[in-house]
Design a protein around this motif. Sequence first.
Motif, PDB file in Angstrom:
ATOM      1  N   SER A   1      30.593  90.749  79.297  1.00  2.00           N
ATOM      2  CA  SER A   1      30.726  90.135  77.986  1.00  2.00           C
ATOM      3  C   SER A   1      30.631  91.244  76.952  1.00  2.00           C
ATOM      4  CB  SER A   1      29.623  89.095  77.753  1.00  2.00           C
ATOM      5  OG  SER A   1      28.368  89.733  77.579  1.00  2.00           O
ATOM      6  N   ALA A   2      30.766  90.900  75.702  1.00  2.20           N
ATOM      7  CA  ALA A   2      30.672  91.917  74.653  1.00  2.20           C
ATOM      8  C   ALA A   2      29.270  92.512  74.579  1.00  2.20           C
ATOM      9  CB  ALA A   2      31.056  91.311  73.313  1.00  2.20           C
ATOM     10  N   LEU A   3      28.271  91.751  75.027  1.00  2.00           N
ATOM     11  CA  LEU A   3      26.878  92.188  74.896  1.00  2.00           C
ATOM     12  C   LEU A   3      26.279  92.742  76.180  1.00  2.00           C
ATOM     13  CD1 LEU A   3      24.618  92.278  72.762  1.00  2.00           C
ATOM     14  CD2 LEU A   3      23.917  89.996  73.529  1.00  2.00           C
ATOM     15  N   VAL A   4      26.657  92.171  77.317  1.00  2.00           N
ATOM     16  CA  VAL A   4      26.038  92.518  78.599  1.00  2.00           C
ATOM     17  C   VAL A   4      27.096  92.737  79.674  1.00  2.00           C
ATOM     18  CG1 VAL A   4      24.393  91.816  80.383  1.00  2.00           C
ATOM     19  CG2 VAL A   4      24.008  91.118  78.007  1.00  2.00           C
ATOM     20  N   GLN A   5      26.936  93.832  80.421  1.00  2.00           N
ATOM     21  CA  GLN A   5      27.757  94.079  81.601  1.00  2.00           C
ATOM     22  C   GLN A   5      26.838  94.000  82.820  1.00  2.00           C
ATOM     23  OE1 GLN A   5      31.138  96.028  81.601  1.00  2.00           O
ATOM     24  NE2 GLN A   5      31.308  95.781  83.796  1.00  2.00           N
ATOM     25  N   VAL A   6      27.236  93.207  83.814  1.00  2.00           N
ATOM     26  CA  VAL A   6      26.427  93.018  85.021  1.00  2.00           C
ATOM     27  C   VAL A   6      27.217  93.493  86.229  1.00  2.00           C
ATOM     28  CG1 VAL A   6      25.148  91.380  86.448  1.00  2.00           C
ATOM     29  CG2 VAL A   6      25.366  90.968  83.980  1.00  2.00           C
ATOM     30  N   LYS A   7      26.559  94.265  87.083  1.00  2.00           N
ATOM     31  CA  LYS A   7      27.146  94.711  88.347  1.00  2.00           C
ATOM     32  C   LYS A   7      26.250  94.266  89.491  1.00  2.00           C
ATOM     33  CE  LYS A   7      29.778  96.760  91.308  1.00  2.00           C
ATOM     34  NZ  LYS A   7      31.073  96.149  91.642  1.00  2.00           N
ATOM     35  N   GLY A   8      26.815  93.473  90.409  1.00  2.00           N
ATOM     36  CA  GLY A   8      26.091  93.068  91.600  1.00  2.00           C
ATOM     37  C   GLY A   8      26.351  94.036  92.742  1.00  2.00           C
ATOM     38  N   ILE A   9      25.306  94.352  93.489  1.00  2.00           N
ATOM     39  CA  ILE A   9      25.401  95.267  94.631  1.00  2.00           C
ATOM     40  C   ILE A   9      24.795  94.592  95.853  1.00  2.00           C
ATOM     41  CG2 ILE A   9      24.584  97.448  95.612  1.00  2.00           C
ATOM     42  CD1 ILE A   9      26.753  97.878  93.574  1.00  2.00           C
ATOM     43  N   ASN A  10      25.580  94.488  96.916  1.00  2.00           N
ATOM     44  CA  ASN A  10      25.114  93.880  98.159  1.00  2.00           C
ATOM     45  C   ASN A  10      24.308  94.896  98.969  1.00  2.00           C
ATOM     46  OD1 ASN A  10      24.790  92.448 100.555  1.00  2.00           O
ATOM     47  ND2 ASN A  10      26.828  93.008 101.301  1.00  2.00           N
ATOM     48  N   SER A  11      23.013  94.673  99.071  1.00  2.00           N
ATOM     49  CA  SER A  11      22.148  95.588  99.832  1.00  2.00           C
ATOM     50  C   SER A  11      21.847  95.076 101.236  1.00  2.00           C
ATOM     51  CB  SER A  11      20.829  95.823  99.079  1.00  2.00           C
ATOM     52  OG  SER A  11      20.138  94.601  98.871  1.00  2.00           O
ATOM     53  N   ALA A  12      22.337  93.898 101.595  1.00  2.00           N
ATOM     54  CA  ALA A  12      22.096  93.350 102.940  1.00  2.00           C
ATOM     55  C   ALA A  12      23.017  94.034 103.949  1.00  2.00           C
ATOM     56  CB  ALA A  12      22.334  91.845 102.950  1.00  2.00           C
ATOM     57  N   ARG A  13      22.532  94.245 105.150  1.00  2.00           N
ATOM     58  CA  ARG A  13      23.293  94.967 106.169  1.00  2.00           C
ATOM     59  C   ARG A  13      23.259  94.230 107.507  1.00  2.00           C
ATOM     60  NH1 ARG A  13      24.918  96.853 102.223  1.00  2.00           N
ATOM     61  NH2 ARG A  13      25.105  99.053 101.611  1.00  2.00           N
ATOM     62  N   MET A  14      24.386  94.316 108.225  1.00  2.00           N
ATOM     63  CA  MET A  14      24.498  93.708 109.546  1.00  2.00           C
ATOM     64  C   MET A  14      23.519  94.357 110.521  1.00  2.00           C
ATOM     65  SD  MET A  14      27.831  93.710 112.047  1.00  2.00           S
ATOM     66  CE  MET A  14      27.814  95.505 112.173  1.00  2.00           C
ATOM     67  N   ILE A  15      23.384  95.655 110.414  1.00  2.00           N
ATOM     68  CA  ILE A  15      22.520  96.407 111.323  1.00  2.00           C
ATOM     69  C   ILE A  15      22.011  97.641 110.589  1.00  2.00           C
ATOM     70  CG2 ILE A  15      24.449  97.741 112.311  1.00  2.00           C
ATOM     71  CD1 ILE A  15      22.976  97.618 115.015  1.00  2.00           C
ATOM     72  N   LEU A  16      20.801  98.074 110.930  1.00  2.00           N
ATOM     73  CA  LEU A  16      20.197  99.249 110.314  1.00  2.00           C
ATOM     74  C   LEU A  16      19.504 100.078 111.392  1.00  2.00           C
ATOM     75  CD1 LEU A  16      18.538  97.706 107.126  1.00  2.00           C
ATOM     76  CD2 LEU A  16      20.331  99.445 107.119  1.00  2.00           C
TER      77      LEU A  16
END
Length: 256
Positions: free
Chosen positions: A101-116
């Motif tokens: 938006s003009a006021l807020v920029q949001v970035k989602g990041i997927n931190s879940a993993r199939m295997i670690l």
Amino acid sequence: MKIGHISDLHFGAHEDEVRDALLAHLNEAELDLVIASGDITQSATVDEFEQAQAFFSRLTCPLLCIPGNHDLPGMDFARFISPFGRYKRFIAQELNPQFQSALVQVKGINSARMILPHWNWANGSISRTQCRDIKRTFAASTAPWRVVTVHHPAMNSKDFPLDVSLYNVRRFLSAVDEAKVDVVLAGHQHHAYIEPRVMDGHTTLFLNASTGMSHRIRRQPHGFNILNFAPTSVRIDMLRYDKGSFTIFEAMSYSK
């Protein structure tokens, strides 16, 4: 701009009356956006995702959602063949979504993993590609406020210390610092808190949400957060469930 931050709904291990109170409060709050920071389901079953889909469909504002570790199937073939297949089918195709938006920029990041490379696959990880994505997103942003949401927190609460369960946390924090992110939203710990981090004169607020409706509470009742953004300030209301409704138990204002 008014944003609701919910997390760890755990459909399939939720309380119906809390679910109904949460939905009612979100809709009555006249929000511009709801951010759901992962663990939408308990066991990533079709039935749980259908319940989550029905809940989200009743929101009266846009939704930005990322998966959590509970949104991958357990130890069955689906986890290895199509780990986010059910999530994409019922919730959202994009695992690293954006909102602007003009006021807020949001970035989602997927931190879940199939295997670690760890015995506990509930932990999370941030890749180099995702860090580049964060920096690239905000390099092109003109919004006064920069927000990142992940499921696994990068900071710990001083009053409820748990081990940070995010691989490559230093890499992630470096990207957050370089992009001058203002707020990082997370969940996973089922514990609400705000921890500021100052780097090179820039303050980043790390804001965690409690579980929105799961019976798996940890020292705190159910809760969620509301962020009220103005051009140079933000007010954060942290809400808790008590006697059938959500009320503010702590509030913080921060000005740039």
